[in-house]
Design a protein around this motif. Structure first.
Motif, PDB file in Angstrom:
ATOM      1  N   LEU B  57       0.863  -1.188   0.000  1.00  0.00           N
ATOM      2  CA  LEU B  57       0.000   0.000   0.000  1.00  0.00           C
ATOM      3  C   LEU B  57       0.891   1.226   0.000  1.00  0.00           C
ATOM      4  N   CYS B  58       0.884   1.986  -1.082  1.00  0.00           N
ATOM      5  CA  CYS B  58       1.861   3.073  -1.165  1.00  0.00           C
ATOM      6  C   CYS B  58       1.252   4.470  -1.161  1.00  0.00           C
ATOM      7  N   ASN B  59      -0.088   4.551  -1.289  1.00  0.00           N
ATOM      8  CA  ASN B  59      -0.709   5.879  -1.292  1.00  0.00           C
ATOM      9  C   ASN B  59      -0.967   6.298   0.159  1.00  0.00           C
ATOM     10  N   ILE B  60       0.138   6.627   0.819  1.00  0.00           N
ATOM     11  CA  ILE B  60       0.111   6.847   2.272  1.00  0.00           C
ATOM     12  C   ILE B  60       0.801   8.169   2.604  1.00  0.00           C
ATOM     13  N   ALA B  61       0.274   8.852   3.620  1.00  0.00           N
ATOM     14  CA  ALA B  61       0.983  10.015   4.144  1.00  0.00           C
ATOM     15  C   ALA B  61       1.210   9.840   5.638  1.00  0.00           C
ATOM     16  N   VAL B  62       2.367  10.291   6.088  1.00  0.00           N
ATOM     17  CA  VAL B  62       2.617  10.419   7.529  1.00  0.00           C
ATOM     18  C   VAL B  62       2.546  11.907   7.838  1.00  0.00           C
ATOM     19  N   VAL B  63       1.669  12.269   8.784  1.00  0.00           N
ATOM     20  CA  VAL B  63       1.453  13.675   9.102  1.00  0.00           C
ATOM     21  C   VAL B  63       2.019  13.956  10.490  1.00  0.00           C
ATOM     22  N   GLU B  64       2.926  14.899  10.578  1.00  0.00           N
ATOM     23  CA  GLU B  64       3.631  15.168  11.842  1.00  0.00           C
ATOM     24  C   GLU B  64       3.487  16.644  12.221  1.00  0.00           C
ATOM     25  N   ARG B  65       3.090  16.912  13.467  1.00  0.00           N
ATOM     26  CA  ARG B  65       2.828  18.309  13.854  1.00  0.00           C
ATOM     27  C   ARG B  65       4.107  19.128  13.977  1.00  0.00           C
ATOM     28  N   GLY B  66       5.210  18.501  14.315  1.00  0.00           N
ATOM     29  CA  GLY B  66       6.466  19.239  14.447  1.00  0.00           C
ATOM     30  C   GLY B  66       7.426  18.786  13.365  1.00  0.00           C
ATOM     31  N   TRP B  67       8.669  18.509  13.801  1.00  0.00           N
ATOM     32  CA  TRP B  67       9.622  17.916  12.880  1.00  0.00           C
ATOM     33  C   TRP B  67       9.688  16.420  13.160  1.00  0.00           C
ATOM     34  N   LEU B  68      10.228  15.689  12.202  1.00  0.00           N
ATOM     35  CA  LEU B  68      10.258  14.236  12.319  1.00  0.00           C
ATOM     36  C   LEU B  68      10.930  13.799  13.605  1.00  0.00           C
ATOM     37  N   ALA B  69      10.234  12.896  14.306  1.00  0.00           N
ATOM     38  CA  ALA B  69      10.818  12.235  15.474  1.00  0.00           C
ATOM     39  C   ALA B  69      11.319  13.220  16.530  1.00  0.00           C
ATOM     40  N   GLY B  70      10.602  14.307  16.741  1.00  0.00           N
ATOM     41  CA  GLY B  70      10.966  15.251  17.804  1.00  0.00           C
ATOM     42  C   GLY B  70      10.255  14.938  19.111  1.00  0.00           C
ATOM     43  N   GLY B  71       9.404  13.911  19.107  1.00  0.00           N
ATOM     44  CA  GLY B  71       8.674  13.520  20.322  1.00  0.00           C
ATOM     45  C   GLY B  71       9.509  12.582  21.165  1.00  0.00           C
ATOM     46  N   ASN B  72       8.883  11.518  21.661  1.00  0.00           N
ATOM     47  CA  ASN B  72       9.597  10.609  22.563  1.00  0.00           C
ATOM     48  C   ASN B  72      10.709   9.846  21.857  1.00  0.00           C
ATOM     49  N   THR B  73      10.579   9.717  20.533  1.00  0.00           N
ATOM     50  CA  THR B  73      11.662   9.056  19.798  1.00  0.00           C
ATOM     51  C   THR B  73      12.981   9.790  20.045  1.00  0.00           C
ATOM     52  N   ALA B  74      12.926  11.122  20.089  1.00  0.00           N
ATOM     53  CA  ALA B  74      14.148  11.911  20.266  1.00  0.00           C
ATOM     54  C   ALA B  74      14.576  12.004  21.722  1.00  0.00           C
ATOM     55  N   ARG B  75      13.704  11.596  22.641  1.00  0.00           N
ATOM     56  CA  ARG B  75      13.930  11.927  24.051  1.00  0.00           C
ATOM     57  C   ARG B  75      14.229  10.736  24.923  1.00  0.00           C
ATOM     58  N   ASN B  76      14.287   9.549  24.326  1.00  0.00           N
ATOM     59  CA  ASN B  76      14.361   8.369  25.193  1.00  0.00           C
ATOM     60  C   ASN B  76      15.797   7.906  25.394  1.00  0.00           C
ATOM     61  N   THR B  77      15.958   6.984  26.337  1.00  0.00           N
ATOM     62  CA  THR B  77      17.305   6.512  26.678  1.00  0.00           C
ATOM     63  C   THR B  77      17.676   5.233  25.910  1.00  0.00           C
ATOM     64  N   THR B  78      16.879   4.868  24.937  1.00  0.00           N
ATOM     65  CA  THR B  78      17.149   3.855  23.901  1.00  0.00           C
ATOM     66  C   THR B  78      17.449   2.442  24.410  1.00  0.00           C
ATOM     67  N   ILE B  79      16.934   2.094  25.571  1.00  0.00           N
ATOM     68  CA  ILE B  79      17.163   0.723  26.047  1.00  0.00           C
ATOM     69  C   ILE B  79      16.235  -0.234  25.299  1.00  0.00           C
ATOM     70  N   ILE B  80      16.829  -1.301  24.784  1.00  0.00           N
ATOM     71  CA  ILE B  80      16.080  -2.306  24.026  1.00  0.00           C
ATOM     72  C   ILE B  80      16.263  -3.655  24.697  1.00  0.00           C
ATOM     73  N   ARG B  81      15.155  -4.323  25.019  1.00  0.00           N
ATOM     74  CA  ARG B  81      15.215  -5.661  25.631  1.00  0.00           C
ATOM     75  C   ARG B  81      13.868  -6.322  25.411  1.00  0.00           C
ATOM     76  N   SER B  82      13.778  -7.631  25.672  1.00  0.00           N
ATOM     77  CA  SER B  82      12.489  -8.291  25.467  1.00  0.00           C
ATOM     78  C   SER B  82      12.117  -9.177  26.645  1.00  0.00           C
TER      79      SER B  82
END
Ligand SMILES: Cc1cc2nc3c(=O)[nH]c(=O)nc-3n(C[C@H](O)[C@H](O)[C@H](O)COP(=O)(O)OP(=O)(O)OC[C@H]3O[C@@H](n4cnc5c(N)ncnc54)[C@H](O)[C@@H]3O)c2cc1C
Ligand SMILES: [Zn+2]
Lengths: 93, 417
Positions: B57-82
């Motif tokens: 499916l390629c007719n898609i838009a991502v709509v972002e109120r600020g700049w890309l990944a300026g929310g929690n993606t930019a603010r986290n401590t990046t720990i990855i575990r399962s």
């Protein structure tokens, strides 16, 4: 740190208080539907704007009270006693 | 798309690096899309990528109120575990961890995924029992997790103080060797670049302000600060603003947002080999590739959208770290910040259809959703494309709160996780 004005003790530092979440949520009768019970237990407005919330002066007088705080700025606009109606502060910021 | 490789780097170097092109197309919104994803964080961008890549499916838009990944993606401590306790959670996070393991190659983008191992340190008898229970539960589910004695813990992470005389002594630790960290921005940029290449429009500085519906209730599009855009389906992945966006369609969510803070030290030479988490004393620490100690603090207690919290919260974390890693007492802290974390009552996420036809939501990742980024994106894409959940995310509904089928990781971890 927030400065919180306990209606009984006056302004004190946030670390003396425990947060009580959204205010004015009344416990429904025991025979309500599952949807109403869910709403009481779990659903919240999570307001971006003026939020009525409960605080408890845990390391002070120990009493619960309500506050109006704007969650966009963390500024408090009113402190009032449990059981009294929510004051009108408009669309404060 | 310009492929990244040692060869392309060398070729661009010959051209004095003047030949690099932007990594994703800059677009003006079209009047209509098949699918609109609200929120350009890692989860939203990833969902758009998998919709295009795996579901055609390629007719898609991502709509972002600020700049890309300026929310929690930019603010986290990046720990990855399962190594989560319940089967539903560990299979969701393990799905993500497996995707992390191949992500740099899949995206032709170095997301700097580093499986340096994550120690969850136990300080009380209760911690020891809980973490051992996690270890056994994980191993039954085929997920690596092992118990280390204090001496083994120290051998794995030499800077730790295992003296029995400190306020919260180290009584052992659970170690997941496949756990680690990744570069937060790179994940979002890598997904954005790959999605854009597959035809996805990425629209920044465009806030969704309303959700339009037809008389039957089905969604027909969104109102935005850059005008209305029609859409057949809408997937909301707006993290801290999920309640605000879903309220536009009359939906109340079981969410409350709290500030969560983090801070970094001045950069130093490699001095800390792994990720260390201590739930009991609220300290999370790892060293970034730049050399900063990346430190996660506890959650502020109250609802707030300000992206900041009280200084006493990180101060408490630093006190704990100074005792646990005495070498760090002389480190200076450079920056601190906060994010808006969307927490459910059971501290498990929601990746699901909503009661509104055509409206889907991925939220409630709260303080721990970075690790899930490729997994949540992948399963959210599946849910939107097929209008039904994948078996892994099927338990993560909104209705579990009505039905009482909670996935109570909050009780399992007893703290933010
Ligand atoms: C300090 C801190 C430390 C953390 N540490 C960890 C960790 O170590 N490990 C871990 O796994 N997780 C961690 N987390 C949690 C993790 O950051 C999040 O769960 C995860 O990044 C969420 O990703 P996302 O893409 O859903 O959210 P986001 O990156 O926040 O993306 C949501 C996007 O939606 C946009 N948006 C909102 N409203 C609208 C609107 N109306 N219109 C258009 N766009 C909108 C926002 O601007 C935002 O960019 C931490 C979080 C914080 C704050
Ligand atoms: Zn008081």
């Amino acid at each position: 740190m927030l400065l919180i004005d306990c209606p009984y003790c006056g302004p004190r530092a946030e670390i003396e208080f425990a947060y009580g979440g959204e205010a004015h949520i009344a416990r429904p009768a025991a025979d309500v539907s599952e949807e109403e019970w869910e709403a009481f237990l779990y659903l919240r407005d999570n307001t971006k704007g003026v939020l009525a919330e409960r605080w408890r002066h845990a390391h002070g007088c120990g009493r619960f009270f309500n506050a109006l705080r704007d969650t966009r700025t963390d500024r408090f606009h009113a402190f009032y006693e449990i059981g009294t109606p929510r004051p009108d502060v408009g669309d404060a910021a | 798309m310009q492929k990244f490789s040692a060869f392309s780097l060398a070729r661009q170097a010959m051209g004095r690096h003047l030949g690099w092109r932007p990594q994703w197309r800059s677009v003006v919104p079209k009047p209509s899309y098949d699918i609109i994803i609200v929120g350009g964080g890692g989860h939203g961008l990833g969902a758009a990528y998998y919709l295009a890549k795996q579901h055609g499916l390629c007719n898609i838009a991502v709509v972002e109120r600020g700049w890309l990944a300026g929310g929690n993606t930019a603010r986290n401590t990046t720990i990855i575990r399962s190594n989560y306790l319940f089967e539903q959670s560990s299979s969701y996070y393990e799905h993500a961890l497996k995707l992390w393991e191949g992500l740099s190659e899949e995206l032709n983008y170095n997301v700097m995924f580093s499986q340096r191992g994550c120690l969850m340190v136990a300080h009380t008898v209760h911690d020891v029992q809980v973490f051992k229970r996690h270890v056994y539960a994980n191993r039954l589910n085929g997920i690596d997790n092992e118990w280390l004695t204090p001496e083994e813990t120290k051998a794995f992470c030499p800077p730790l103080n295992i003296s029995p005389n400190i306020r919260y002594p180290v009584l052992g630790a659970a170690l997941q060797r496949r756990a680690g960290t990744a570069r937060h921005d790179a994940v979002a940029w890598g997904f954005a670049r790959a999605a854009s290449d597959l035809g996805v429009d990425i629209i920044e500085n465009c806030e969704v302000t309303g959700i339009d519906r037809d008389p039957s209730g089905k969604v027909t599009g969104v109102q935005t600060t850059r005008g209305p855009i029609r859409a057949g389906k809408i997937g909301v992945s707006a993290a801290g603003h999920s309640s605000v966006v879903l309220a536009m369609a009359g939906i109340r969510l079981p969410l409350q947002v709290n500030p969560l803070q983090a801070l970094v030290s001045e950069p130093v030479k490699p001095a800390f080999p792994c990720v260390v988490m201590s739930n009991t004393i609220h300290a999370y620490i790892s060293q970034s590739d730049k050399g900063e100690m990346v430190i996660g603090a506890g959650t502020d207690s109250y609802v707030s959208y300000t992206q900041r919290g009280g200084l006493h919260i990180p101060a408490h974390t630093l006190e704990a770290i100074c005792e646990l890693v005495p070498d760090f007492r002389r480190l200076r802290m450079l920056r601190s910040w906060g994010g808006i974390t969307d927490n459910t009552p059971d501290r498990s996420p929601i990746t699901a259809k909503t009661s509104v036809p055509g409206l889907y939501v991925n939220c409630g990742w709260g303080t721990g959703g970075f690790k899930a980024t490729p997994g949540a994106a992948n399963l959210f894409a599946w849910t939107i494309a097929r209008d039904e959940p994948h078996p892994i995310n099927a338990p993560f509904t909104i209705e579990r709160f009505r039905d009482g089928t909670l996935i109570d990781e909050a009780a399992a971890a007893a703290v933010a996780h």
